[in-house]
Design a protein around this motif. Structure first.
Motif, mmCIF file in Angstrom:
data_model
loop_
_atom_site.group_PDB
_atom_site.id
_atom_site.type_symbol
_atom_site.label_atom_id
_atom_site.label_comp_id
_atom_site.label_asym_id
_atom_site.label_seq_id
_atom_site.Cartn_x
_atom_site.Cartn_y
_atom_site.Cartn_z
ATOM 1 N N ILE A 1 91.431 6.889 31.223
ATOM 2 C CA ILE A 1 92.488 6.811 32.250
ATOM 3 C C ILE A 1 91.910 7.121 33.630
ATOM 4 C CG2 ILE A 1 94.602 7.938 33.089
ATOM 5 C CD1 ILE A 1 95.434 8.253 30.121
ATOM 6 N N GLY A 2 91.059 8.155 33.700
ATOM 7 C CA GLY A 2 90.455 8.508 34.988
ATOM 8 C C GLY A 2 91.095 9.735 35.612
ATOM 9 N N ALA A 3 91.124 9.769 36.947
ATOM 10 C CA ALA A 3 91.522 10.982 37.675
ATOM 11 C C ALA A 3 92.975 11.380 37.427
ATOM 12 C CB ALA A 3 91.301 10.784 39.168
ATOM 13 N N ALA A 4 93.798 10.462 36.938
ATOM 14 C CA ALA A 4 95.212 10.771 36.709
ATOM 15 C C ALA A 4 95.428 11.548 35.411
ATOM 16 C CB ALA A 4 96.033 9.493 36.676
ATOM 17 N N ALA A 5 94.352 11.832 34.664
ATOM 18 C CA ALA A 5 94.531 12.505 33.372
ATOM 19 C C ALA A 5 93.589 13.692 33.217
ATOM 20 C CB ALA A 5 94.297 11.509 32.232
ATOM 21 N N ILE A 6 94.062 14.672 32.462
ATOM 22 C CA ILE A 6 93.181 15.750 31.999
ATOM 23 C C ILE A 6 93.282 15.805 30.484
ATOM 24 C CG2 ILE A 6 93.205 17.190 34.074
ATOM 25 C CD1 ILE A 6 95.382 18.928 32.644
ATOM 26 N N ALA A 7 92.209 16.256 29.856
ATOM 27 C CA ALA A 7 92.201 16.440 28.404
ATOM 28 C C ALA A 7 92.337 17.924 28.107
ATOM 29 C CB ALA A 7 90.893 15.914 27.821
ATOM 30 N N LEU A 8 93.234 18.263 27.178
ATOM 31 C CA LEU A 8 93.414 19.661 26.784
ATOM 32 C C LEU A 8 93.356 19.755 25.270
ATOM 33 C CD1 LEU A 8 96.384 20.584 29.177
ATOM 34 C CD2 LEU A 8 93.964 21.180 29.476
ATOM 35 N N GLU A 9 92.483 20.616 24.784
ATOM 36 C CA GLU A 9 92.384 20.839 23.335
ATOM 37 C C GLU A 9 93.346 21.956 22.952
ATOM 38 O OE1 GLU A 9 88.560 22.220 22.087
ATOM 39 O OE2 GLU A 9 89.174 22.410 19.989
ATOM 40 N N ALA A 10 94.220 21.692 21.972
ATOM 41 C CA ALA A 10 95.157 22.733 21.545
ATOM 42 C C ALA A 10 95.711 22.408 20.168
ATOM 43 C CB ALA A 10 96.321 22.834 22.534
ATOM 44 N N ASP A 11 95.980 23.459 19.405
ATOM 45 C CA ASP A 11 96.765 23.336 18.177
ATOM 46 C C ASP A 11 98.212 23.593 18.568
ATOM 47 O OD1 ASP A 11 98.154 23.577 15.847
ATOM 48 O OD2 ASP A 11 96.720 24.922 14.869
ATOM 49 N N ILE A 12 99.004 22.516 18.623
ATOM 50 C CA ILE A 12 100.343 22.633 19.194
ATOM 51 C C ILE A 12 101.344 23.275 18.215
ATOM 52 C CG2 ILE A 12 100.109 20.890 20.994
ATOM 53 C CD1 ILE A 12 101.611 20.027 17.644
ATOM 54 N N GLY A 13 100.898 23.625 17.051
ATOM 55 C CA GLY A 13 101.754 24.371 16.127
ATOM 56 C C GLY A 13 101.795 25.857 16.438
ATOM 57 N N LYS A 14 100.982 26.292 17.395
ATOM 58 C CA LYS A 14 100.885 27.724 17.711
ATOM 59 C C LYS A 14 101.343 27.986 19.148
ATOM 60 C CE LYS A 14 97.215 28.957 14.486
ATOM 61 N NZ LYS A 14 96.953 27.670 13.811
ATOM 62 N N ALA A 15 102.089 29.076 19.334
ATOM 63 C CA ALA A 15 102.694 29.356 20.643
ATOM 64 C C ALA A 15 101.649 29.563 21.730
ATOM 65 C CB ALA A 15 103.597 30.581 20.539
ATOM 66 N N GLY A 16 100.610 30.343 21.441
ATOM 67 C CA GLY A 16 99.619 30.669 22.474
ATOM 68 C C GLY A 16 98.991 29.429 23.093
ATOM 69 N N PRO A 17 98.453 28.525 22.263
ATOM 70 C CA PRO A 17 97.865 27.299 22.825
ATOM 71 C C PRO A 17 98.879 26.434 23.584
ATOM 72 C CG PRO A 17 97.072 27.663 20.588
ATOM 73 C CD PRO A 17 98.131 28.688 20.832
ATOM 74 N N VAL A 18 100.135 26.405 23.134
ATOM 75 C CA VAL A 18 101.145 25.607 23.845
ATOM 76 C C VAL A 18 101.390 26.191 25.236
ATOM 77 C CG1 VAL A 18 103.578 24.905 23.875
ATOM 78 C CG2 VAL A 18 102.237 24.714 21.761
ATOM 79 N N LYS A 19 101.500 27.519 25.301
ATOM 80 C CA LYS A 19 101.698 28.156 26.614
ATOM 81 C C LYS A 19 100.514 27.847 27.533
ATOM 82 C CE LYS A 19 103.554 32.286 24.735
ATOM 83 N NZ LYS A 19 103.734 33.734 24.832
ATOM 84 N N GLN A 20 99.312 27.822 26.946
ATOM 85 C CA GLN A 20 98.108 27.531 27.741
ATOM 86 C C GLN A 20 98.122 26.087 28.250
ATOM 87 O OE1 GLN A 20 95.837 30.085 28.417
ATOM 88 N NE2 GLN A 20 95.221 28.590 29.971
ATOM 89 N N VAL A 21 98.546 25.157 27.387
ATOM 90 C CA VAL A 21 98.646 23.743 27.792
ATOM 91 C C VAL A 21 99.586 23.612 28.994
ATOM 92 C CG1 VAL A 21 99.682 21.519 27.122
ATOM 93 C CG2 VAL A 21 98.067 22.660 25.586
ATOM 94 N N ILE A 22 100.719 24.283 28.908
ATOM 95 C CA ILE A 22 101.699 24.174 30.003
ATOM 96 C C ILE A 22 101.120 24.792 31.278
ATOM 97 C CG2 ILE A 22 103.978 24.970 30.767
ATOM 98 C CD1 ILE A 22 104.761 24.636 27.688
ATOM 99 N N ALA A 23 100.482 25.952 31.152
ATOM 100 C CA ALA A 23 99.881 26.604 32.331
ATOM 101 C C ALA A 23 98.782 25.727 32.934
ATOM 102 C CB ALA A 23 99.336 27.975 31.940
ATOM 103 N N ASP A 24 97.940 25.148 32.078
ATOM 104 C CA ASP A 24 96.833 24.309 32.576
ATOM 105 C C ASP A 24 97.363 23.044 33.257
ATOM 106 O OD1 ASP A 24 95.070 26.156 31.582
ATOM 107 O OD2 ASP A 24 94.485 24.965 29.823
ATOM 108 N N THR A 25 98.434 22.492 32.719
ATOM 109 C CA THR A 25 99.026 21.282 33.318
ATOM 110 C C THR A 25 99.618 21.599 34.689
ATOM 111 O OG1 THR A 25 99.551 20.482 31.094
ATOM 112 C CG2 THR A 25 100.662 19.386 32.928
ATOM 113 N N VAL A 26 100.321 22.726 34.776
ATOM 114 C CA VAL A 26 100.907 23.127 36.063
ATOM 115 C C VAL A 26 99.800 23.388 37.078
ATOM 116 C CG1 VAL A 26 102.232 24.940 37.224
ATOM 117 C CG2 VAL A 26 103.018 24.020 35.030
#
Ligand code: NAD
Length: 249
Positions: free
Chosen positions: A49-74
């Protein structure tokens, strides 16, 4: 329609549907966080995709990684407007009496608890933007199960109920919540489930679909993009089969 200025999180963004959804969102101007438990697949899609995208590694079944995904996206893009809960887990056909409890937990974590986490921790960010949209990817299995698929089908029925109930909770916050129900579609998930198939089982599935073919990522992405469009501004709590007629009769 354009999604210029919008920020989307796509879970399972490294997989079959998630790749297409991420690319279509970026093509319409959105910034996209491509989230996957398999880092290299998320990175491949984000780099395509390029500059419009970031890649985030996370196990979305777990709260901690989901909170991190949201923080990293913001942090990367300044907020969140759209959440596509697409990541999911299936397995080769197995009867309940032969199924491990561990697999049950992994399926429910990936297919249901992930939606809980992204709703719980994502909605406060959508609120800051004055509203937004959530699309959950369930399955026709949630309304028309097959034998050997009980736990998966049950998890997808839960995803459908979660969609409708959370749509009611969030409507007055200007957050619409809908779900797409794909039929069997050609992605790594399907080929993984039927890796010992000589082609006959997939052919039988295809023959059972009234429009005469399996689904494709573009079909499912079309349903998602419709729910995100201005034309769908009065649509919430809807479960849309994208299934070539499979659930019609
Ligand atoms: N392909 C089909 O036939 C079909 C039919 C109906 C519904 N679905 C649903 O569509 C969605 C996408 O499926 P697909 O066909 O693109 O499959 P896929 O296997 O190609 O993609 C799913 C992605 O989710 C990721 N993922 C799985 N568990 C995760 C976790 N715990 N944390 C983060 N990422 C995780 C995988 O790594 C993978 O990249 C799933 O929810 C699936 O259940 C698929």
């Amino acid at each position: 329609m354009s999604h210029q200025g919008k920020v989307a999180i796509v879970t399972g963004g490294g997989g079959g549907f998630g790749t297409e959804i991420s690319k279509q969102l970026a093509a319409k101007g959105a910034k996209v966080a491509v989230v996957d438990i398999v880092a290299e697949n998320a990175e491949r899609v984000a780099s395509e995709i390029g500059a419009a995208a970031i890649a985030l590694e996370a196990d979305i079944g777990k709260a901690g990684p989901v909170k991190q995904v949201i923080a990293d996206t913001v942090e990367a893009f300044g907020g969140v407007d759209i959440i596509i809960n697409n990541a999911g887990l299936s397995y080769p056909p197995v009867k309940v009496v032969n199924m491990d409890e561990d697999l049950y937990d992994r399926v429910f974590d990936a297919n249901v608890k992930s939606i809980f986490h992204f709703t719980k921790y994502g909605v406060p960010e959508l609120d800051k933007r004055g509203g937004g949209a959530i699309v959950n990817i369930a399955s026709t299995s949630g309304v028309r199960p097959r034998a050997g698929n009980t736990v998966y089908a049950t998890s997808k029925a839960a995803a459908i109920a979660f969609t409708k109930s959370s749509a009611l909770e969030l409507a007055r916050q200007n957050i619409r919540v809908n779900t797409v129900l794909p039929v069997a579609s050609m992605t790594p998930m399907l080929t993984g489930m039927f890796e010992d198939d000589d082609g006959s089982r997939i052919a039988a599935m295809e023959a059972g679909i009234p429009l005469g073919r399996l689904g494709q990522p573009k079909d499912i992405a079309a349903g998602v993009m419709f729910f995100l469009s201005d034309e769908a501004e009065f649509i919430t709590g809807v479960a849309l089969p994208v299934d070539g007629g499979w659930t019609a009769g």
